[in-house]
Design a protein around this motif. Structure first.
Motif, PDB file in Angstrom:
ATOM      1  N   VAL A  47      15.570 -50.412 132.830  1.00 53.94           N
ATOM      2  CA  VAL A  47      15.004 -49.921 131.574  1.00 53.94           C
ATOM      3  C   VAL A  47      15.910 -48.867 130.961  1.00 53.94           C
ATOM      4  N   GLU A  77      19.011 -50.578 129.492  1.00 51.72           N
ATOM      5  CA  GLU A  77      18.729 -51.264 128.230  1.00 51.72           C
ATOM      6  C   GLU A  77      18.528 -50.253 127.102  1.00 51.72           C
ATOM      7  N   ALA A  78      17.853 -49.149 127.400  1.00 54.61           N
ATOM      8  CA  ALA A  78      17.632 -48.117 126.384  1.00 54.61           C
ATOM      9  C   ALA A  78      18.950 -47.499 125.935  1.00 54.61           C
ATOM     10  N   ALA A 106      20.633 -49.964 123.615  1.00 51.31           N
ATOM     11  CA  ALA A 106      19.949 -50.015 122.325  1.00 51.31           C
ATOM     12  C   ALA A 106      20.240 -48.771 121.495  1.00 51.31           C
ATOM     13  N   VAL A 117      10.923 -47.801 115.770  1.00 52.88           N
ATOM     14  CA  VAL A 117      11.166 -48.035 117.193  1.00 52.88           C
ATOM     15  C   VAL A 117      11.536 -49.495 117.450  1.00 52.88           C
ATOM     16  N   VAL A 132      14.097 -51.982 120.350  1.00 51.79           N
ATOM     17  CA  VAL A 132      13.415 -52.688 121.440  1.00 51.79           C
ATOM     18  C   VAL A 132      13.565 -54.194 121.266  1.00 51.79           C
ATOM     19  N   LEU A 142      12.797 -52.961 128.574  1.00 53.80           N
ATOM     20  CA  LEU A 142      12.240 -51.794 127.889  1.00 53.80           C
ATOM     21  C   LEU A 142      10.896 -52.134 127.256  1.00 53.80           C
ATOM     22  N   ASP A 143      10.815 -53.294 126.633  1.00 57.90           N
ATOM     23  CA  ASP A 143       9.564 -53.735 126.028  1.00 57.90           C
ATOM     24  C   ASP A 143       8.466 -53.835 127.080  1.00 57.90           C
ATOM     25  N   THR A 167       7.261 -50.357 128.186  1.00 53.22           N
ATOM     26  CA  THR A 167       6.413 -49.674 127.207  1.00 53.22           C
ATOM     27  C   THR A 167       5.027 -50.301 127.147  1.00 53.22           C
ATOM     28  N   TYR A 213       8.860 -43.613 125.972  1.00 56.40           N
ATOM     29  CA  TYR A 213      10.228 -44.139 125.896  1.00 56.40           C
ATOM     30  C   TYR A 213      11.191 -43.210 126.626  1.00 56.40           C
ATOM     31  N   ARG A 235       3.959 -49.333 116.814  1.00 54.01           N
ATOM     32  CA  ARG A 235       5.082 -50.237 116.559  1.00 54.01           C
ATOM     33  C   ARG A 235       4.586 -51.550 115.955  1.00 54.01           C
TER      34      ARG A 235
END
Length: 480
Positions: free
Chosen positions: A37, A40-41, A44, A93, A97, A103-104, A107, A124, A358
């Motif tokens: 995670v 990936e964050a 992004a 956001v 994502v 990450l999705d 969350t 996040y 979101r």
């Protein structure tokens, strides 16, 4: 909508802080993010999806408490003939994502930020929530840009929402803005915060809505003990909240008109909850005549008064029935309004701390563009209320346990003392167990006794107060 706000200051090794740390461990709250995670964050954060509309020429500003970690939204206020234009930029956001990614998924598991008196467990990773997606001053950021035109009375006359690049020019805090507005030195657009905010407050009163001015309770360690104090919200905080309500109401109307959405709904408070609140008012010497409505009473209270402040914190219990209500294919849900707002309403201005926001943004963007919402939104829509409900349950647990810990810390050196109070609730299965609200200090806790007169005053002795077990216990005195 507001929850009880408690903030703890003091040394990390203090017993209260240690008890709060132990609570996080016992509840299994995931403070850190899995490696996939975080990775990936970080990817992004380096390359979010850029919008085509450039609104960086608009001088937005953020308005937050000094210790705020994430910046979900920025404002620009201007005059529009006899009326006003409110521009509300909300962190985009979804630009960071990937639907179905790690990450999705994380969350959706967390669903919301969890707030503790001494910190938070974020929705996040910081690289997104505290940096890349936040509307930080001097940084160009992707945002969901709301433009809401109001008439001279503050009523909505037109709404637009689109993706845009924005750039905040200033990060302001409520204390300094309040000082400038009070001194008459604030310049537009900041000066319009009072004008528009008070107009929206008048409309709230007109439609029968209520906004809780919930004070923040601060617990400070000193002389090996703890001292409580309350900080009442500044008017700027209430005016700022009115602009978030304005945007949430505009979003709800867009959803209802388009036939797909997710509303934040709340039925009228049950009689039992209101009756309990009336007993709490009695315990705190707050005059609440039966002919006076709850909404009217709330507007007479002074959050600077410790007794009123404690009562306002208890009022948040009336919001516990709120839920997320999805709908689609033009089939309106049975309940479309939020009782405290007194209008259709949805969450859409805090996407860095709430997952549902979101999705609300995506549905509204689709509604204005007259197209269906993205497939990933529709796929997740039915499960989203359950995920948010579970997050709310966790937040309720955290709030309840934190209140117990804090109140136990406040009373830990007063075991054996006698207090005046009022029984505000009884266990329906065990009439010898209930909840007592003390007059001073204004805390509540479990009470046991052979005779517990509901709604009547009595004297109780504190028999236990241990922050480590997060419990306090009183015994009703015979013949009191």
């Amino acid at each position: 909508m507001p929850r009880r706000k408690i903030r703890v200051t003091g040394a990390p090794q203090a017993p209260l802080r240690a008890a709060l740390a132990a609570l996080r461990t016992s509840l299994g709250m995931p403070e850190d993010f899995p490696p996939e995670v975080r990775q990936e964050a970080e990817r992004a954060a380096r390359g979010p999806m850029p919008p085509s509309y450039d609104a960086t020429d608009i001088p937005f500003f953020t308005l937050t408490p000094p210790a705020s970690a994430g910046l979900d939204k920025a404002l620009h206020l201007s005059r529009r003939g006899a009326g006003y234009r409110v521009r509300h930029a909300v962190a985009d956001v979804a630009a960071f994502v990937v639907p179905g990614g790690a990450l999705d998924a994380e969350t959706h598991r967390r669903a919301s930020t969890l707030y503790f008196p001494d910190g938070e467990i974020p929705l996040y990773p910081t690289v997104i929530g505290g940096d890349a997606a936040g509307l930080l001053p001097g940084r160009t950021r992707p945002a969901v840009l709301w433009t809401i035109d109001l008439d001279a009375e503050g009523r909505t006359v037109d709404v637009d929402v689109r993706r845009a690049l924005v750039r905040s020019r200033a990060g302001l805090d409520h204390a300094s803005v309040q000082e400038d507005i009070d001194a008459g030195t604030a310049e537009e657009p900041v000066a319009l915060l009072k004008e528009i905010g008070t107009a929206r407050e008048r409309l709230e009163l007109e439609r029968g809505g209520t906004s809780l001015n919930v004070p923040e309770q601060e617990i400070t360690e000193h002389d090996h003990g703890y001292a409580p104090s309350y900080r009442a919200p500044r008017p700027t905080e209430n005016w700022n909240a009115q602009l978030s309500l304005l945007t949430g109401m505009a979003a709800a109307e867009l959803m209802l008109a388009h036939g797909t959405g997710i509303l934040r709904t709340l039925p009228a408070a049950p009689d039992g909850a209101v009756a309990r609140l009336r007993r709490t008012a009695t315990a705190l010497h707050i005059d609440w005549p039966h002919h006076v409505s709850y909404a009217t009473l709330i507007r007479t209270l002074d959050p600077h008064d410790p007794g009123h402040a404690a009562f306002l914190q208890e009022c948040t219990t009336l919001l516990r029935g709120a839920r997320y209500t999805p709908f689609r294919a033009g089939v309106r849900p049975a309940i479309t309004t939020h009782a405290a707002v007194a209008a259709p309403y949805t969450h859409c201005t805090a996407p860095l701390s709430r997952l549902a926001d979101r999705y609300a943004s995506e549905i509204c963007l689709a509604a204005v563009a007259d197209r269906p919402p993205p497939g990933w939104v529709l796929t997740a829509l039915d499960a989203l209320p359950g995920q948010m409900s579970e997050a709310s349950r966790r937040a309720d647990t955290v709030e309840r346990e934190c209140v117990d810990i804090v109140e136990a810390a406040l009373l830990r050196d007063r075991v054996g003392e006698v207090f005046d109070g009022c029984v505000v609730d009884l266990d329906e299965h065990r009439p010898t167990v209930g909840t007592v609200q003390l007059e001073s200090p204004a805390v509540s806790g479990r009470v046991e006794g052979e005779r517990l007169p509901l709604g009547e005053r009595l004297r109780v002795r504190l028999t236990r107060a241990d922050p480590g077990t997060s419990k306090i216990l009183f015994a009703a005195l015979a013949g009191a």
